[in-house]
Design a protein around this motif. Sequence first.
Motif, mmCIF file in Angstrom:
data_model
loop_
_atom_site.group_PDB
_atom_site.id
_atom_site.type_symbol
_atom_site.label_atom_id
_atom_site.label_comp_id
_atom_site.label_asym_id
_atom_site.label_seq_id
_atom_site.Cartn_x
_atom_site.Cartn_y
_atom_site.Cartn_z
ATOM 1 N N PRO A 9 0.815 -1.223 0.000
ATOM 2 C CA PRO A 9 0.000 0.000 0.000
ATOM 3 C C PRO A 9 0.842 1.263 0.000
ATOM 4 O O PRO A 9 0.424 2.296 -0.530
ATOM 5 N N TYR A 10 2.035 1.203 0.598
ATOM 6 C CA TYR A 10 2.905 2.382 0.621
ATOM 7 C C TYR A 10 3.371 2.735 -0.793
ATOM 8 O O TYR A 10 3.321 3.901 -1.207
ATOM 9 N N SER A 11 3.827 1.722 -1.525
ATOM 10 C CA SER A 11 4.285 1.964 -2.900
ATOM 11 C C SER A 11 3.125 2.415 -3.777
ATOM 12 O O SER A 11 3.280 3.310 -4.619
ATOM 13 N N GLY A 14 2.525 5.899 -3.018
ATOM 14 C CA GLY A 14 3.718 6.735 -3.060
ATOM 15 C C GLY A 14 4.074 7.335 -1.721
ATOM 16 O O GLY A 14 4.452 8.518 -1.628
ATOM 17 N N LEU A 15 3.969 6.524 -0.662
ATOM 18 C CA LEU A 15 4.183 7.010 0.701
ATOM 19 C C LEU A 15 5.402 6.365 1.346
ATOM 20 O O LEU A 15 5.778 5.230 1.007
ATOM 21 N N ALA A 23 -0.874 12.832 5.464
ATOM 22 C CA ALA A 23 -0.157 12.484 4.238
ATOM 23 C C ALA A 23 -0.839 11.323 3.519
ATOM 24 O O ALA A 23 -0.914 11.289 2.283
ATOM 25 N N ILE A 24 -1.340 10.361 4.289
ATOM 26 C CA ILE A 24 -2.043 9.221 3.700
ATOM 27 C C ILE A 24 -3.306 9.682 2.991
ATOM 28 O O ILE A 24 -3.587 9.289 1.851
ATOM 29 N N ARG A 25 -4.064 10.542 3.650
ATOM 30 C CA ARG A 25 -5.314 11.040 3.071
ATOM 31 C C ARG A 25 -5.038 11.847 1.801
ATOM 32 O O ARG A 25 -5.733 11.677 0.787
ATOM 33 N N GLU A 26 -4.022 12.688 1.830
ATOM 34 C CA GLU A 26 -3.696 13.516 0.667
ATOM 35 C C GLU A 26 -3.222 12.664 -0.500
ATOM 36 O O GLU A 26 -3.601 12.901 -1.667
ATOM 37 N N ALA A 27 -2.386 11.651 -0.210
ATOM 38 C CA ALA A 27 -1.889 10.774 -1.275
ATOM 39 C C ALA A 27 -3.033 9.991 -1.910
ATOM 40 O O ALA A 27 -3.072 9.808 -3.130
ATOM 41 N N TRP A 28 -3.972 9.535 -1.070
ATOM 42 C CA TRP A 28 -5.108 8.786 -1.618
ATOM 43 C C TRP A 28 -5.977 9.678 -2.498
ATOM 44 O O TRP A 28 -6.386 9.280 -3.590
ATOM 45 N N ARG A 29 -6.269 10.878 -2.036
ATOM 46 C CA ARG A 29 -7.100 11.790 -2.822
ATOM 47 C C ARG A 29 -6.466 12.089 -4.179
ATOM 48 O O ARG A 29 -7.147 12.111 -5.214
ATOM 49 N N ALA A 52 -5.746 -0.026 -0.212
ATOM 50 C CA ALA A 52 -4.515 0.486 0.393
ATOM 51 C C ALA A 52 -4.819 1.594 1.404
ATOM 52 O O ALA A 52 -4.243 1.622 2.500
ATOM 53 N N TYR A 53 -5.725 2.471 1.041
ATOM 54 C CA TYR A 53 -6.101 3.577 1.925
ATOM 55 C C TYR A 53 -6.749 3.057 3.206
ATOM 56 O O TYR A 53 -6.398 3.474 4.316
ATOM 57 N N ASP A 54 -7.688 2.117 3.049
ATOM 58 C CA ASP A 54 -8.366 1.550 4.218
ATOM 59 C C ASP A 54 -7.383 0.837 5.137
ATOM 60 O O ASP A 54 -7.485 0.920 6.364
ATOM 61 N N LEU A 55 -6.426 0.133 4.544
ATOM 62 C CA LEU A 55 -5.442 -0.610 5.348
ATOM 63 C C LEU A 55 -4.589 0.353 6.169
ATOM 64 O O LEU A 55 -4.399 0.164 7.373
#
Length: 205
Positions: A9-11, A14-15, A23-29, A52-55
Amino acid sequence: MRVRSLMDPYSLLGLERDAQEPAIREAWRKAAKGAHPDTGGDADTFARLQVAYDLLRDPVRRRIFDDTGYDPELADPKDLEGVKLLERLVNDVILDEREPGSFDPVSAMRRSLSDDIVKNRIHILELERHRNRVRQHIDRLGGKSGSDVLGSMLRARSETIADAIRKTERQIEMIEHAYQMLEGYRYELQVELQMAAQVRDEAAE
């Protein structure tokens, strides 16, 4: 829609692995905006981004993924059982006082799993002998009118042993799966350290 395949999920988002909630929320959006099916994106890609976001938003799932590489909600149950078995062996490697490179921990794990398989198979043979004796007693026990207390007890004992056999067979399957999860791994030994360790072991004997 298939989203159960193994992924990082990180790759995918891009986290960095220490990314926090904003940062997770912004990357998902950002990723989801271009992948959403309503805007011409790919449905499978969008679904993977959502997984990936939910995890990463779930601290328990995220911790398990970080520790094992598996998502407890999406992974094959056999893989999770295998991870549990391998975790114990990894702990043994970490606690081993020998120098890294002086022994092969992967081979040690394989040997340990093989030994466990043999022990469980021997246990099944013992259980089967017990069950056969119980069955012979049942066959020789004369019938009784009314409540058959002894017969009921013996039949219950036979079924309990059968359950134990099935449980042990299931354990063997799990150990064999954990063994398969070690396939493809190689460990590079340092010859000098290995020889020094052998000398110490021989001296200790």
